[in-house]
Design a protein around this motif. Structure first.
Motif, short mmCIF file in Angstrom:
data_model
loop_
_atom_site.label_atom_id
_atom_site.label_comp_id
_atom_site.label_asym_id
_atom_site.label_seq_id
_atom_site.Cartn_x
_atom_site.Cartn_y
_atom_site.Cartn_z
N UNK A 67 0.84 -1.20 0.00
CA UNK A 67 0.00 0.00 0.00
C UNK A 67 0.87 1.25 0.00
N UNK A 68 1.95 1.25 0.79
CA UNK A 68 2.85 2.40 0.82
C UNK A 68 3.54 2.57 -0.53
N UNK A 69 3.94 1.47 -1.14
CA UNK A 69 4.57 1.53 -2.46
C UNK A 69 3.61 2.14 -3.48
N UNK A 70 2.34 1.73 -3.45
CA UNK A 70 1.34 2.29 -4.35
C UNK A 70 1.13 3.78 -4.09
N UNK A 71 1.12 4.15 -2.83
CA UNK A 71 0.96 5.55 -2.44
C UNK A 71 2.11 6.39 -2.98
N UNK A 72 3.34 5.91 -2.80
CA UNK A 72 4.51 6.67 -3.26
C UNK A 72 4.54 6.77 -4.78
N UNK A 73 4.14 5.71 -5.47
CA UNK A 73 4.07 5.78 -6.93
C UNK A 73 3.04 6.81 -7.38
N UNK A 74 1.90 6.84 -6.71
CA UNK A 74 0.88 7.84 -7.03
C UNK A 74 1.43 9.25 -6.83
N UNK A 75 2.12 9.47 -5.71
CA UNK A 75 2.65 10.80 -5.41
C UNK A 75 3.72 11.21 -6.42
N UNK A 76 4.57 10.27 -6.82
CA UNK A 76 5.58 10.58 -7.84
C UNK A 76 4.92 11.00 -9.15
N UNK A 77 3.89 10.30 -9.54
CA UNK A 77 3.16 10.64 -10.76
C UNK A 77 2.55 12.04 -10.64
N UNK A 78 1.94 12.34 -9.50
CA UNK A 78 1.36 13.66 -9.28
C UNK A 78 2.43 14.75 -9.30
N UNK A 79 3.61 14.44 -8.77
CA UNK A 79 4.71 15.40 -8.81
C UNK A 79 5.04 15.79 -10.25
N UNK A 80 5.13 14.79 -11.09
CA UNK A 80 5.43 15.03 -12.51
C UNK A 80 4.35 15.91 -13.14
N UNK A 81 3.10 15.57 -12.91
CA UNK A 81 2.00 16.37 -13.44
C UNK A 81 2.05 17.80 -12.92
N UNK A 82 2.26 17.95 -11.61
CA UNK A 82 2.29 19.28 -11.00
C UNK A 82 3.41 20.14 -11.57
N UNK A 83 4.58 19.54 -11.80
CA UNK A 83 5.70 20.31 -12.33
C UNK A 83 5.43 20.79 -13.75
N UNK A 84 4.83 19.93 -14.57
CA UNK A 84 4.48 20.35 -15.94
C UNK A 84 3.42 21.45 -15.90
N UNK A 85 2.43 21.28 -15.06
CA UNK A 85 1.38 22.27 -14.93
C UNK A 85 1.94 23.59 -14.39
N UNK A 86 2.88 23.52 -13.46
CA UNK A 86 3.49 24.73 -12.89
C UNK A 86 4.24 25.52 -13.96
N UNK A 87 4.88 24.82 -14.90
CA UNK A 87 5.59 25.52 -15.97
C UNK A 87 4.62 26.29 -16.85
N UNK A 88 3.51 25.67 -17.22
CA UNK A 88 2.50 26.35 -18.04
C UNK A 88 1.89 27.53 -17.28
N UNK A 89 1.63 27.31 -16.01
CA UNK A 89 1.02 28.36 -15.19
C UNK A 89 1.98 29.52 -14.99
N UNK A 90 3.26 29.24 -14.86
CA UNK A 90 4.26 30.30 -14.73
C UNK A 90 4.24 31.20 -15.95
N UNK A 91 4.19 30.61 -17.13
CA UNK A 91 4.12 31.41 -18.36
C UNK A 91 2.88 32.31 -18.36
#
Length: 168
Positions: A96-120
């Protein structure tokens, strides 16, 4: 615990013998502080969204644009290089913890891409350039609402596990 101040101004955890130190009280405090800083930025972004289309504080837009990527990437770097490896190697390790960490890593990637667009978009708003106000408002709300959910999830699924582990 000693540490260095990173480019976000947050204190990074020190390392011993190349291994991340377990998140003791100082590291957990660091994560709580990082969450508070991210939530404060969410509040600023919400104020920008609420000001659209006619009452835009250009200075606030530029400040948020300059703070967004360094803060998000700095927090994600800490979590992925210090906190998550410790959790994977600790007594908290589970599928369960492994699944949780994988989910969070995926969200990190999405958030960073979204942050770049939002910064512009924020830089354009701050400079007075023409933007689609409806689209920028949608982007702002999508980002800060998603980040708030992400933080709530981390608090519920990561910090509560660490707290219960330390008190056990």
């Amino acid at each position: 615990m000693q540490g260095n101040v990173d480019k976000t101004g947050l204190r990074t955890a020190s390392r011993a013998k190349g291994l991340a130190l377990p998140p003791c009280d100082t590291s957990v405090d660091w994560l709580h502080r990082a969450h508070r800083e991210q939530l404060a930025l969410c509040n600023e972004l919400e104020e920008v969204a609420d000001s659209l289309p006619t009452n835009i504080n250009k200075q606030k837009c530029i400040y948020a644009a300059k703070a967004l990527i360094p803060l998000i990437k700095g927090v994600h770097h800490y979590e992925e290089t210090i906190l998550f490896p410790w959790l994977e190697a600790s007594a908290l390790r589970s599928s369960a913890m492994s699944d949780t960490l994988n989910r969070l890593r995926f969200e990190h990637c999405e958030d960073e891409c979204f942050a770049e667009e939002l910064t512009d978009a924020l830089l354009k708003l701050g400079s007075g350039a023409e933007v689609n106000m409806e689209a920028v408002g949608y982007m702002l709300r999508g980002f800060f609402e998603g980040l708030r959910r992400h933080i709530a999830f981390e608090r519920e699924h990561i910090l509560t596990q660490i707290d219960s582990h330390h008190t056990a």
